[in-house]
Design a protein around this motif. Structure first.
Motif, PDB file in Angstrom:
ATOM      1  N   TYR A  85      -0.238  16.519  31.047  1.00 30.55           N
ATOM      2  CA  TYR A  85      -0.809  15.829  29.846  1.00 30.55           C
ATOM      3  C   TYR A  85      -0.367  16.359  28.649  1.00 30.55           C
ATOM      4  CZ  TYR A  85      -3.868  13.790  33.323  1.00 30.55           C
ATOM      5  OH  TYR A  85      -4.754  13.259  34.361  1.00 30.55           O
TER       6      TYR A  85
ATOM      7  N   LYS B  51     -13.382  12.673  41.621  1.00 32.58           N
ATOM      8  CA  LYS B  51     -12.693  12.145  40.636  1.00 32.58           C
ATOM      9  C   LYS B  51     -12.915  12.699  39.266  1.00 32.58           C
ATOM     10  CE  LYS B  51     -12.009   7.432  42.117  1.00 32.58           C
ATOM     11  NZ  LYS B  51     -12.058   5.828  41.890  1.00 32.58           N
TER      12      LYS B  51
ATOM     13  N   VAL C 247     -12.926  20.380  25.345  1.00 30.57           N
ATOM     14  CA  VAL C 247     -12.604  20.000  26.693  1.00 30.57           C
ATOM     15  C   VAL C 247     -13.062  18.510  26.826  1.00 30.57           C
ATOM     16  CG1 VAL C 247     -13.201  20.535  28.819  1.00 30.57           C
ATOM     17  CG2 VAL C 247     -13.180  22.326  27.330  1.00 30.57           C
ATOM     18  N   ILE C 248     -12.280  17.820  27.380  1.00 33.53           N
ATOM     19  CA  ILE C 248     -12.680  16.293  27.679  1.00 33.53           C
ATOM     20  C   ILE C 248     -12.718  16.182  29.212  1.00 33.53           C
ATOM     21  CG2 ILE C 248     -11.722  14.063  27.571  1.00 33.53           C
ATOM     22  CD1 ILE C 248     -12.352  15.290  24.769  1.00 33.53           C
TER      23      ILE C 248
ATOM     24  N   ILE D  41     -13.450  13.274  32.378  1.00 37.72           N
ATOM     25  CA  ILE D  41     -13.503  11.965  32.810  1.00 37.72           C
ATOM     26  C   ILE D  41     -14.203  11.738  34.272  1.00 37.72           C
ATOM     27  CG2 ILE D  41     -11.759  11.206  31.542  1.00 37.72           C
ATOM     28  CD1 ILE D  41      -9.820  11.053  34.030  1.00 37.72           C
ATOM     29  N   ASN D  42     -14.832  10.913  34.447  1.00 42.10           N
ATOM     30  CA  ASN D  42     -15.349  10.369  35.559  1.00 42.10           C
ATOM     31  C   ASN D  42     -16.528  11.437  36.103  1.00 42.10           C
ATOM     32  OD1 ASN D  42     -13.932   8.143  36.100  1.00 42.10           O
ATOM     33  ND2 ASN D  42     -12.173   9.444  36.773  1.00 42.10           N
TER      34      ASN D  42
ATOM     35  N   LYS E  10     -12.532  15.026  36.440  1.00 49.89           N
ATOM     36  CA  LYS E  10     -11.479  15.972  35.988  1.00 49.89           C
ATOM     37  C   LYS E  10     -11.852  16.163  34.525  1.00 49.89           C
ATOM     38  CE  LYS E  10      -7.543  14.793  38.649  1.00 49.89           C
ATOM     39  NZ  LYS E  10      -6.022  14.534  38.949  1.00 49.89           N
ATOM     40  N   SER E  11     -11.265  17.328  34.193  1.00 51.70           N
ATOM     41  CA  SER E  11     -11.296  17.920  32.849  1.00 51.70           C
ATOM     42  C   SER E  11     -10.031  18.430  32.304  1.00 51.70           C
ATOM     43  CB  SER E  11     -12.526  19.074  32.826  1.00 51.70           C
ATOM     44  OG  SER E  11     -13.820  18.613  33.299  1.00 51.70           O
ATOM     45  N   LEU E  12     -10.200  18.617  31.005  1.00 45.41           N
ATOM     46  CA  LEU E  12      -8.738  18.954  30.298  1.00 45.41           C
ATOM     47  C   LEU E  12      -9.068  19.499  29.045  1.00 45.41           C
ATOM     48  CD1 LEU E  12      -5.733  18.406  30.682  1.00 45.41           C
ATOM     49  CD2 LEU E  12      -5.863  16.544  29.157  1.00 45.41           C
TER      50      LEU E  12
ATOM     51  N   ASP F 198      -5.454  20.163  35.119  1.00 42.25           N
ATOM     52  CA  ASP F 198      -6.674  19.470  35.153  1.00 42.25           C
ATOM     53  C   ASP F 198      -7.279  19.618  36.487  1.00 42.25           C
ATOM     54  OD1 ASP F 198      -4.197  17.762  35.918  1.00 42.25           O
ATOM     55  OD2 ASP F 198      -5.480  16.165  36.169  1.00 42.25           O
TER      56      ASP F 198
END
Lengths: 198, 315
Positions: free
Chosen positions: A189, A48, A38-39, A41-42, A50-52, A10
């Motif tokens: 993760y 802050k 791809v998810i 957040i923030n 971040k992608s996954l 991430d």
């Protein structure tokens, strides 16, 4: 024994969605079905965000296999979880059981009826004859049989997404985490998500 | 007028509550692995419109990412879904067997009421064409729903394939169509409510007041049918895409669990109804088709229906 695993870093993933496009293009996946997503957040928050990149994690103790009423799942000796589309009845129980949202259901025909399940195969095809046309139609490319790694990982421009033998992938994860000064005892993760609910 | 004790008036309700209480206690206490604390809190969150399943703000970046990517609190509901799915496949036969054994016991203990009919031409019109249509639609659809619903469980034996897939699709379509039929029957079931009984429209739909035991069956039919219709319709329509998965998966898991539970309970009470109306007494299937029953049959089997018909001036 070798066990195939994905790892998405991430810290490196930049939400380019290249893996998603590569996967869809390679396997000719219909609209509405995403074997990989791809998810982020923030989003937009400096420092802050971040992608996954997420797909089937090919669990050792796959809950989809446990819950399937037609027993259409099977786990190869290298740990890749595959399924037989000729057996699947599209009931969707695997979707409820999967911790990662991997099972996908397209909509078929003019009435948009829910079709059979589709998911990431780790580019290892399915139970049909290896590298046959039928296998491609049902499951997409069988890159593993060709000695290649999955398409998503092979094209990842930042090498955030890695696929391969779990012990080798783990070494890369530990190296990168240690280099960043992180805690290497924490798993990536998804690697522990099914076991401890985190 | 004969006065009845509290026990006589409420025996059916008390026995049903006790039976379900014991079974529920055993299931919840010793078999289920659901996180009930989470489920109760989640239900309260759902009531205010929050179906995400995230009950508290994530304490860490890891938790935030897991919530966004995979959906929250996997271990709260999903393992119970897996357990229930497996047990439906393996143990559903034992549930049916136990229920049939209960009926066998009751049959041996109470015997069968076979009305004596000496005047077969003295018929009473009980059911209107509308009522018969609804009844037959209900019978047909419930049979179809049971067969196609349990087909998912049985498809392990058939090794999946096209036929079980077709039956699964038919289950969804029939289920959507059944919502209307269930609604009409629910109105019928609720006709005994004091306020509604005064309404001539509801009195017209189905004459006759039920005994408490039959009323319990109707109440469960209405309540469990509501659960099945709501959860089934939501499961069909609220299908997540890859990007909305985390937002809806927990809600869908709870809906599926509701569907499982409601289907088990409604099956029990439907079988109970079959026993009460066709096994413990000699049934009169022809009456469901023609709408007419021999007067002597009603006098011996359902005097309350005959009484209500007289009150309604249909006799």
């Amino acid at each position: 024994m070798t066990r195939m695993k994905f790892y998405c870093d991430d810290y490196r993933c930049i939400d380019c969605n290249g893996c998603v496009v590569a996967c869809k293009e390679a396997h000719e996946i219909p609209v509405g079905v995403n074997r990989r997503r791809v998810i982020t957040i923030n989003e937009g928050i400096e420092g802050k965000q971040k992608s996954l990149s997420v797909a089937c994690m090919h669990c050792s103790d796959a809950p989809c296999q446990k819950v399937c009423p037609t027993d259409c799942f099977y786990i190869r000796t290298d740990g890749i979880v595959l399924h037989d589309k000729d057996k699947c009845i599209g009931c969707g129980y695997c979707l409820y059981a999967c911790p990662f949202g991997a099972p996908q259901f397209g909509h078929e025909g003019i009435f948009g009826v829910k079709g059979v399940m589709d998911k990431c195969t780790f580019c290892a095809g399915g139970p049909d004859d290896t590298l046959s046309e039928t296998e491609f139609e049902h499951y997409g490319q069988n890159r593993i049989a060709e000695g290649k790694i999955p398409m998503c990982a092979s094209m990842c421009s930042t090498k955030a997404l890695i696929a391969g033998d779990a012990s080798e992938v783990d070494k890369i994860y530990e190296y990168r985490t240690a280099k960043r000064g992180g805690n290497t005892s924490l798993k990536p993760y998804g690697w522990e998500a099914y076991n401890n609910g985190k | 007028m004969e006065s009845k004790t509290f026990w006589e008036c409420n025996k059916a309700y008390i026995l049903t509550a006790l039976g379900l209480g014991v079974v529920g206690f055993v299931f919840v206490g010793f078999m289920m692995i659901m996180d009930w604390g989470y489920l109760i809190q989640y239900t309260m969150h759902m009531m205010i419109g929050d179906t995400s399943g995230v009950l508290t703000a994530p304490a860490s970046e890891l938790e935030q990412m897991v919530n966004a990517a995979f959906g929250p609190a996997y271990n709260s509901v999903a393992p119970e879904i897996i357990r229930a799915s497996n047990e439906r496949q393996e143990y559903i036969w034992y549930v049916f067997f136990a229920e049939i054994m209960i009926f066998v016991f009751l049959y041996v203990k109470n015997g069968r009421l076979t009305p004596t009919i000496t005047r077969p031409d003295d018929m009473v019109q009980v059911l209107t064409p509308f009522q018969r249509t609804v009844i037959w639609l209900n019978i047909g659809m419930i049979l179809m729903l049971v067969l196609t619903g349990f087909n998912i469980t049985w498809s392990l034996r058939s090794d999946g394939g096209d036929l079980p897939r077709l039956l699964r699709e038919f289950h969804e379509l029939t289920g959507l169509a059944w919502i209307g039929v269930w609604l009409v029957f629910t109105v019928i079931a609720a006709k005994d409510l004091k306020g509604w009984r005064k309404n001539t429209l509801f009195r017209h739909i189905l004459p006759g007041s039920f005994k408490p035991s039959k009323r319990v069956i109707w109440f469960f039919y209405a309540a469990m049918g509501a659960g099945l219709c709501f959860s089934g319709a939501m499961i069909i329509t609220l299908h997540p895409s890859s990007l909305t998965h985390a937002d809806v998966i927990q809600f869908r898991r709870v809906l599926l669990y509701l569907h499982f539970g409601a289907s088990v309970l409604i099956m029990f009470f439907i079988l109970d109804f079959v026993y009460a109306s066709a096994i413990s007494v000699k049934g009169y299937l022809k009456g469901l088709w023609t709408g007419s029953y021999p007067r002597e049959y009603l006098e011996q089997v359902a005097p309350d229906v005959l009484e209500d018909l007289k009150k309604a001036g249909r006799q």
